[in-house]
Scaffold this motif. Structure first.
Motif, PDB file in Angstrom:
ATOM      1  N   GLY A 107       0.779  -1.226   0.000  1.00  0.00           N
ATOM      2  CA  GLY A 107       0.000   0.000   0.000  1.00  0.00           C
ATOM      3  C   GLY A 107       0.815   1.283   0.000  1.00  0.00           C
ATOM      4  N   VAL A 108       2.118   1.181   0.285  1.00  0.00           N
ATOM      5  CA  VAL A 108       2.932   2.396   0.324  1.00  0.00           C
ATOM      6  C   VAL A 108       2.921   3.093  -1.034  1.00  0.00           C
ATOM      7  N   VAL A 109       3.013   2.331  -2.108  1.00  0.00           N
ATOM      8  CA  VAL A 109       3.044   2.935  -3.447  1.00  0.00           C
ATOM      9  C   VAL A 109       1.749   3.678  -3.764  1.00  0.00           C
ATOM     10  N   GLU A 110       0.675   3.316  -3.092  1.00  0.00           N
ATOM     11  CA  GLU A 110      -0.614   3.970  -3.345  1.00  0.00           C
ATOM     12  C   GLU A 110      -0.642   5.405  -2.835  1.00  0.00           C
ATOM     13  N   ILE A 111       0.269   5.762  -1.949  1.00  0.00           N
ATOM     14  CA  ILE A 111       0.328   7.135  -1.440  1.00  0.00           C
ATOM     15  C   ILE A 111       0.370   8.108  -2.605  1.00  0.00           C
ATOM     16  N   ILE A 122       5.965   5.941  -7.687  1.00  0.00           N
ATOM     17  CA  ILE A 122       7.045   4.952  -7.648  1.00  0.00           C
ATOM     18  C   ILE A 122       7.468   4.763  -6.196  1.00  0.00           C
ATOM     19  N   PHE A 123       7.552   3.518  -5.771  1.00  0.00           N
ATOM     20  CA  PHE A 123       8.041   3.193  -4.433  1.00  0.00           C
ATOM     21  C   PHE A 123       9.179   2.197  -4.579  1.00  0.00           C
ATOM     22  N   SER A 134       7.969  -0.604  -7.108  1.00  0.00           N
ATOM     23  CA  SER A 134       6.550  -0.710  -7.436  1.00  0.00           C
ATOM     24  C   SER A 134       6.139   0.547  -8.176  1.00  0.00           C
ATOM     25  N   LEU A 135       5.392   0.379  -9.245  1.00  0.00           N
ATOM     26  CA  LEU A 135       4.912   1.486 -10.072  1.00  0.00           C
ATOM     27  C   LEU A 135       3.385   1.448 -10.105  1.00  0.00           C
ATOM     28  N   ARG A 136       2.773   2.610  -9.922  1.00  0.00           N
ATOM     29  CA  ARG A 136       1.321   2.704 -10.019  1.00  0.00           C
ATOM     30  C   ARG A 136       0.949   3.960 -10.791  1.00  0.00           C
ATOM     31  N   SER A 137      -0.162   3.885 -11.484  1.00  0.00           N
ATOM     32  CA  SER A 137      -0.686   5.027 -12.221  1.00  0.00           C
ATOM     33  C   SER A 137      -2.169   4.825 -12.422  1.00  0.00           C
ATOM     34  N   ASN A 138      -2.854   5.906 -12.697  1.00  0.00           N
ATOM     35  CA  ASN A 138      -4.264   5.793 -13.018  1.00  0.00           C
ATOM     36  C   ASN A 138      -4.490   5.582 -14.503  1.00  0.00           C
ATOM     37  N   TYR A 139      -3.505   5.975 -15.333  1.00  0.00           N
ATOM     38  CA  TYR A 139      -3.672   5.750 -16.774  1.00  0.00           C
ATOM     39  C   TYR A 139      -2.369   5.639 -17.564  1.00  0.00           C
ATOM     40  N   VAL A 140      -1.223   6.022 -17.021  1.00  0.00           N
ATOM     41  CA  VAL A 140       0.054   5.835 -17.714  1.00  0.00           C
ATOM     42  C   VAL A 140       0.385   4.348 -17.696  1.00  0.00           C
ATOM     43  N   SER A 147       8.502  -3.416 -18.081  1.00  0.00           N
ATOM     44  CA  SER A 147       8.983  -4.474 -18.984  1.00  0.00           C
ATOM     45  C   SER A 147      10.353  -4.142 -19.571  1.00  0.00           C
ATOM     46  N   LYS A 148      10.691  -2.854 -19.672  1.00  0.00           N
ATOM     47  CA  LYS A 148      12.009  -2.463 -20.182  1.00  0.00           C
ATOM     48  C   LYS A 148      13.126  -2.869 -19.224  1.00  0.00           C
ATOM     49  N   PHE A 149      12.761  -3.171 -17.991  1.00  0.00           N
ATOM     50  CA  PHE A 149      13.751  -3.529 -16.972  1.00  0.00           C
ATOM     51  C   PHE A 149      13.534  -4.944 -16.442  1.00  0.00           C
ATOM     52  N   GLY A 150      12.814  -5.763 -17.218  1.00  0.00           N
ATOM     53  CA  GLY A 150      12.604  -7.151 -16.842  1.00  0.00           C
ATOM     54  C   GLY A 150      11.465  -7.364 -15.870  1.00  0.00           C
ATOM     55  N   GLY A 151      10.704  -6.323 -15.599  1.00  0.00           N
ATOM     56  CA  GLY A 151       9.559  -6.441 -14.700  1.00  0.00           C
ATOM     57  C   GLY A 151       8.282  -6.608 -15.483  1.00  0.00           C
ATOM     58  N   GLY A 152       7.182  -6.437 -14.801  1.00  0.00           N
ATOM     59  CA  GLY A 152       5.902  -6.565 -15.473  1.00  0.00           C
ATOM     60  C   GLY A 152       4.746  -6.311 -14.544  1.00  0.00           C
ATOM     61  N   GLY A 153       3.579  -6.525 -15.076  1.00  0.00           N
ATOM     62  CA  GLY A 153       2.343  -6.303 -14.340  1.00  0.00           C
ATOM     63  C   GLY A 153       1.239  -6.005 -15.316  1.00  0.00           C
ATOM     64  N   HIS A 154       0.521  -4.913 -15.083  1.00  0.00           N
ATOM     65  CA  HIS A 154      -0.481  -4.479 -16.047  1.00  0.00           C
ATOM     66  C   HIS A 154      -0.421  -2.961 -16.169  1.00  0.00           C
ATOM     67  N   VAL A 155      -1.300  -2.387 -16.943  1.00  0.00           N
ATOM     68  CA  VAL A 155      -1.212  -0.975 -17.307  1.00  0.00           C
ATOM     69  C   VAL A 155      -1.059  -0.069 -16.092  1.00  0.00           C
ATOM     70  N   CYS A 156      -1.857  -0.256 -15.075  1.00  0.00           N
ATOM     71  CA  CYS A 156      -1.865   0.669 -13.940  1.00  0.00           C
ATOM     72  C   CYS A 156      -1.034   0.214 -12.747  1.00  0.00           C
ATOM     73  N   ALA A 157      -0.515  -0.993 -12.766  1.00  0.00           N
ATOM     74  CA  ALA A 157       0.277  -1.493 -11.638  1.00  0.00           C
ATOM     75  C   ALA A 157       1.326  -2.470 -12.148  1.00  0.00           C
ATOM     76  N   ALA A 158       2.578  -2.181 -11.830  1.00  0.00           N
ATOM     77  CA  ALA A 158       3.658  -3.056 -12.282  1.00  0.00           C
ATOM     78  C   ALA A 158       4.791  -3.003 -11.269  1.00  0.00           C
TER      79      ALA A 158
END
Length: 181
Positions: A107-111, A122-123, A134-140, A147-158
């Motif tokens: 939840g820290v990244v949600e701040i 970004i946290f 951890s990366l979060r966004s509402n639309y970015v 994925s450019k750094f070997g990570g992943g997830g989905h559009v709003c959370a990775a």
């Protein structure tokens, strides 16, 4: 749908399914919520699911250590690109000082995502010799970035996991390009 095809839903399974839907949708506030999401949840509620109790346990109850982590994260907030990107972090020393366990960072990244005008949150924290981001966004599309750094997830959370020495690569990312996505 798959579970209802495989087995009869009992009260326990209905509670688990509702908890999964509520958690994955951020209590129905994320962009992955559709009319079908509400229909499935409505069916589970009609079966007697205690939505208030489940949502309180998922989103409302925090341990003292989780609150300490949030306090520390608020104190480390940094804003970039006219407040469109927020970065927060916790060090190994921070974790040790308050005795943080795995999961206390949740939840820290949600701040950042909750701050008006912020487009990317970004946290970062270090665990052993790895940097967890951890990366979060509402639309970015933060999944594209991860994925450019070997990570992943989905559009709003990775998320991304890097070895300490590879962290410098992430610092070279073009912030303006991130916001143009």
């Amino acid at each position: 749908d798959i579970i209802t095809e495989m087995t009869e839903l009992d009260d326990h399974l209905c509670n688990l399914l509702y908890a999964g839907i509520s958690f994955d949708t951020g209590c129905f506030k994320h962009s992955n919520v559709t009319s079908e999401t509400h229909k499935k949840a409505s069916y589970l509620v009609s079966r007697g699911v205690n939505t208030s109790l489940i949502n309180q346990n998922l989103f409302g109850n925090k341990s003292i250590k989780e609150i300490e982590a949030l306090k520390m994260a608020y104190n480390s907030l940094e804003f970039f690109e006219d407040g469109k990107i927020v970065f927060t972090y916790m060090t190994k020393e921070d974790d040790e000082r308050i005795g943080i366990q795995t999961g206390d960072h949740d939840g820290v990244v949600e701040i950042g995502r909750s701050i008006e005008g912020v487009e990317v949150s970004i946290f970062s924290r270090i665990i052993d010799n790895e940097v967890k981001i951890s990366l979060r966004s509402n639309y970015v599309d933060v999944n594209e970035i991860a994925s450019k750094f070997g990570g992943g997830g989905h559009v709003c959370a990775a998320g991304i996991t890097l070895l300490d020495d590879n962290f410098k690569k992430l610092l070279d990312i073009d912030k303006n390009q991130m916001l143009k996505q």
